[in-house]
Design a protein around this motif. Sequence first.
Motif, PDB file in Angstrom:
ATOM      1  N   VAL A  29       5.988  -6.304   8.370  1.00 38.72           N
ATOM      2  CA  VAL A  29       5.316  -6.346   7.071  1.00 38.72           C
ATOM      3  C   VAL A  29       6.339  -6.126   5.957  1.00 38.72           C
ATOM      4  O   VAL A  29       7.454  -5.675   6.193  1.00 38.72           O
ATOM      5  CB  VAL A  29       4.209  -5.277   6.956  1.00 38.72           C
ATOM      6  CG1 VAL A  29       3.185  -5.448   8.059  1.00 38.72           C
ATOM      7  CG2 VAL A  29       4.794  -3.871   6.980  1.00 38.72           C
ATOM      8  N   ARG A  30       5.925  -6.446   4.737  1.00 34.62           N
ATOM      9  CA  ARG A  30       6.759  -6.172   3.579  1.00 34.62           C
ATOM     10  C   ARG A  30       6.761  -4.672   3.271  1.00 34.62           C
ATOM     11  O   ARG A  30       5.772  -3.982   3.516  1.00 34.62           O
ATOM     12  CB  ARG A  30       6.240  -6.932   2.363  1.00 34.62           C
ATOM     13  CG  ARG A  30       6.434  -8.438   2.409  1.00 34.62           C
ATOM     14  CD  ARG A  30       5.739  -9.084   1.220  1.00 34.62           C
ATOM     15  NE  ARG A  30       6.252  -8.555  -0.031  1.00 34.62           N
ATOM     16  CZ  ARG A  30       7.189  -9.139  -0.779  1.00 34.62           C
ATOM     17  NH1 ARG A  30       7.702 -10.290  -0.386  1.00 34.62           N
ATOM     18  NH2 ARG A  30       7.597  -8.590  -1.903  1.00 34.62           N
ATOM     19  N   GLN A  31       7.839  -4.209   2.685  1.00 30.27           N
ATOM     20  CA  GLN A  31       7.914  -2.804   2.294  1.00 30.27           C
ATOM     21  C   GLN A  31       6.864  -2.477   1.236  1.00 30.27           C
ATOM     22  O   GLN A  31       6.260  -1.406   1.265  1.00 30.27           O
ATOM     23  CB  GLN A  31       9.309  -2.484   1.744  1.00 30.27           C
ATOM     24  CG  GLN A  31       9.485  -1.038   1.283  1.00 30.27           C
ATOM     25  CD  GLN A  31       9.347  -0.034   2.417  1.00 30.27           C
ATOM     26  OE1 GLN A  31      10.035  -0.132   3.417  1.00 30.27           O
ATOM     27  NE2 GLN A  31       8.441   0.939   2.263  1.00 30.27           N
ATOM     28  N   ASP A  32       6.612  -3.397   0.311  1.00 32.02           N
ATOM     29  CA  ASP A  32       5.642  -3.074  -0.733  1.00 32.02           C
ATOM     30  C   ASP A  32       4.216  -3.032  -0.191  1.00 32.02           C
ATOM     31  O   ASP A  32       3.343  -2.402  -0.790  1.00 32.02           O
ATOM     32  CB  ASP A  32       5.765  -4.017  -1.937  1.00 32.02           C
ATOM     33  CG  ASP A  32       5.534  -5.476  -1.602  1.00 32.02           C
ATOM     34  OD1 ASP A  32       5.180  -5.795  -0.457  1.00 32.02           O
ATOM     35  OD2 ASP A  32       5.725  -6.318  -2.504  1.00 32.02           O
ATOM     36  N   THR A  33       3.968  -3.673   0.929  1.00 33.00           N
ATOM     37  CA  THR A  33       2.655  -3.552   1.559  1.00 33.00           C
ATOM     38  C   THR A  33       2.473  -2.150   2.124  1.00 33.00           C
ATOM     39  O   THR A  33       1.397  -1.558   2.021  1.00 33.00           O
ATOM     40  CB  THR A  33       2.485  -4.594   2.681  1.00 33.00           C
ATOM     41  OG1 THR A  33       2.746  -5.901   2.164  1.00 33.00           O
ATOM     42  CG2 THR A  33       1.073  -4.556   3.249  1.00 33.00           C
ATOM     43  N   ASP A  39       3.940   0.461   0.917  1.00 33.95           N
ATOM     44  CA  ASP A  39       3.869   1.355  -0.238  1.00 33.95           C
ATOM     45  C   ASP A  39       2.507   1.312  -0.935  1.00 33.95           C
ATOM     46  O   ASP A  39       2.004   2.354  -1.380  1.00 33.95           O
ATOM     47  CB  ASP A  39       4.958   0.988  -1.250  1.00 33.95           C
ATOM     48  CG  ASP A  39       6.362   1.173  -0.694  1.00 33.95           C
ATOM     49  OD1 ASP A  39       6.517   1.955   0.269  1.00 33.95           O
ATOM     50  OD2 ASP A  39       7.290   0.523  -1.209  1.00 33.95           O
ATOM     51  N   LYS A  40       1.898   0.117  -1.023  1.00 36.56           N
ATOM     52  CA  LYS A  40       0.719  -0.055  -1.866  1.00 36.56           C
ATOM     53  C   LYS A  40      -0.588  -0.314  -1.110  1.00 36.56           C
ATOM     54  O   LYS A  40      -1.664  -0.180  -1.707  1.00 36.56           O
ATOM     55  CB  LYS A  40       0.956  -1.204  -2.843  1.00 36.56           C
ATOM     56  CG  LYS A  40       2.128  -0.989  -3.773  1.00 36.56           C
ATOM     57  CD  LYS A  40       2.319  -2.180  -4.693  1.00 36.56           C
ATOM     58  CE  LYS A  40       3.495  -1.961  -5.634  1.00 36.56           C
ATOM     59  NZ  LYS A  40       3.663  -3.116  -6.554  1.00 36.56           N
ATOM     60  N   GLN A  41      -0.497  -0.731   0.153  1.00 38.08           N
ATOM     61  CA  GLN A  41      -1.703  -1.101   0.889  1.00 38.08           C
ATOM     62  C   GLN A  41      -1.743  -0.412   2.256  1.00 38.08           C
ATOM     63  O   GLN A  41      -2.066  -1.010   3.271  1.00 38.08           O
ATOM     64  CB  GLN A  41      -1.776  -2.616   1.054  1.00 38.08           C
ATOM     65  CG  GLN A  41      -1.877  -3.357  -0.274  1.00 38.08           C
ATOM     66  CD  GLN A  41      -1.804  -4.860  -0.100  1.00 38.08           C
ATOM     67  OE1 GLN A  41      -0.735  -5.413   0.125  1.00 38.08           O
ATOM     68  NE2 GLN A  41      -2.941  -5.511  -0.202  1.00 38.08           N
ATOM     69  N   ARG A  42      -1.454   0.846   2.219  1.00 36.08           N
ATOM     70  CA  ARG A  42      -1.363   1.628   3.453  1.00 36.08           C
ATOM     71  C   ARG A  42      -2.698   1.674   4.199  1.00 36.08           C
ATOM     72  O   ARG A  42      -2.733   1.508   5.426  1.00 36.08           O
ATOM     73  CB  ARG A  42      -0.893   3.042   3.109  1.00 36.08           C
ATOM     74  CG  ARG A  42      -0.304   3.806   4.270  1.00 36.08           C
ATOM     75  CD  ARG A  42       0.323   5.103   3.783  1.00 36.08           C
ATOM     76  NE  ARG A  42       0.987   5.801   4.858  1.00 36.08           N
ATOM     77  CZ  ARG A  42       2.257   5.585   5.212  1.00 36.08           C
ATOM     78  NH1 ARG A  42       2.971   4.665   4.575  1.00 36.08           N
ATOM     79  NH2 ARG A  42       2.799   6.271   6.202  1.00 36.08           N
ATOM     80  N   ASP A  43      -3.800   1.879   3.471  1.00 33.99           N
ATOM     81  CA  ASP A  43      -5.105   1.926   4.122  1.00 33.99           C
ATOM     82  C   ASP A  43      -5.454   0.592   4.770  1.00 33.99           C
ATOM     83  O   ASP A  43      -6.081   0.541   5.832  1.00 33.99           O
ATOM     84  CB  ASP A  43      -6.187   2.307   3.109  1.00 33.99           C
ATOM     85  CG  ASP A  43      -6.150   3.787   2.744  1.00 33.99           C
ATOM     86  OD1 ASP A  43      -5.508   4.554   3.488  1.00 33.99           O
ATOM     87  OD2 ASP A  43      -6.748   4.161   1.724  1.00 33.99           O
ATOM     88  N   LEU A  44      -5.048  -0.497   4.125  1.00 36.19           N
ATOM     89  CA  LEU A  44      -5.288  -1.825   4.696  1.00 36.19           C
ATOM     90  C   LEU A  44      -4.540  -1.988   6.018  1.00 36.19           C
ATOM     91  O   LEU A  44      -5.098  -2.489   7.001  1.00 36.19           O
ATOM     92  CB  LEU A  44      -4.851  -2.897   3.700  1.00 36.19           C
ATOM     93  CG  LEU A  44      -5.075  -4.370   4.076  1.00 36.19           C
ATOM     94  CD1 LEU A  44      -5.279  -5.212   2.827  1.00 36.19           C
ATOM     95  CD2 LEU A  44      -3.876  -4.916   4.861  1.00 36.19           C
ATOM     96  N   LEU A  45      -3.285  -1.576   6.048  1.00 44.63           N
ATOM     97  CA  LEU A  45      -2.499  -1.684   7.278  1.00 44.63           C
ATOM     98  C   LEU A  45      -3.075  -0.807   8.386  1.00 44.63           C
ATOM     99  O   LEU A  45      -3.070  -1.185   9.557  1.00 44.63           O
ATOM    100  CB  LEU A  45      -1.040  -1.316   7.013  1.00 44.63           C
ATOM    101  CG  LEU A  45      -0.244  -2.319   6.153  1.00 44.63           C
ATOM    102  CD1 LEU A  45       1.162  -1.799   5.899  1.00 44.63           C
ATOM    103  CD2 LEU A  45      -0.192  -3.685   6.834  1.00 44.63           C
TER     104      LEU A  45
END
Length: 367
Positions: free
Chosen positions: A250-254, A256-262
């Motif tokens: 995954v991207r690093q910004d994912t 950072d910003k979409q932790r619950d989604l992951l």
Amino acid sequence: MTRITGSDDSAFAATDRRLFLRRGLLLGGAVMLGGPLLAACGDSDSSSSASSSASGSKSFGELTLRLSWIKNVEFAGSYIADSKGFYTAEGFSKVTLIGGGPSATPMETDVVTKKALVAISAPDITGAAVAKGAPLKIIGAQYQKNPFCIMSMAKDPITKPEDMYGKKIGVQAGNESVWAAYIKATGLDESKITKVPVQFDPLPLTQGTVDGWFSFVTNEPNTLRLKGFKVSTMLLADTGYPLVSETYCVRQDTIDKQRDLLKAFLRAEIKGWKASIADPALGARLAAETYGKGLGLTTKEQTLEAVDENKLLVSADTKKNGLFTITPELIEENIKTLKYGGLDITAAKLFDLSIIEEIYKENPSLI
């Protein structure tokens, strides 16, 4: 000798070819992620509109997962998660599984350009992209062991690296880099081994043209067994070449910003793969009859692959810590193995296991 023929030959060759192109030629594609591509896409801070406001709300919108190859049983857990509604139960309105292939763009490219949120890949490929500046991390690994093996005929088995001395080993062009790294990792004297350039159909092994064959333990051995041949396999991972595989990139910004989604995505994947481990035929049927319909797959052969795949997924450590986890010791072994292949990278730059660890702390019943 018996000749390998039959109606499934074209499908076998196509499936076979993907194993080597993906781990070999696509590595070159991953290296090319630097420069213009990253300048155009790698610095964006925007999150997808489907999930930017979904944190903690169980409304993540559409999920796009890029698979590392054609839709065969290699992705059984994802098929089960989709067909049984595990993704939707975690808050995704729709899941799109993007298949790969020899003509497809590298998995990492699709993640960097945001065509896919997550991609299934491997440490060597993702690591090469990161070394060129791609803002990527590995957040978990399906396979605790790399599926590469040396296959031999059961009547003259190769059970340890030194058994290859004085023998002819068939190695595909796309696997040269892995072969060279394995030789270094094991300290073998390559001058004592005759490396024979081969294609992808293991017919030369059954005819005695070569004594060993570079392959995936899940694929060619089972294809030959179904044709009546008795074969033996030696995993590279068990003989000096530890490397996880089928990793989540995954991207690093994912992160950072979409932790619950992951977390939601990984929980659905865990449930899907646990179901596949419990019933290997389930994912095999979905691969042959639904997701990979038209690829010439058979449920019988795909089930055999699924059984062997489960052996790579499950280890003493995953039984204790949960699927997709990687112990610090195994991570360090991976970093060392990557160096044998010419990739010098730190664990911190390549791996972030904090999300999967949090999942099991919050949901211990998933272990």
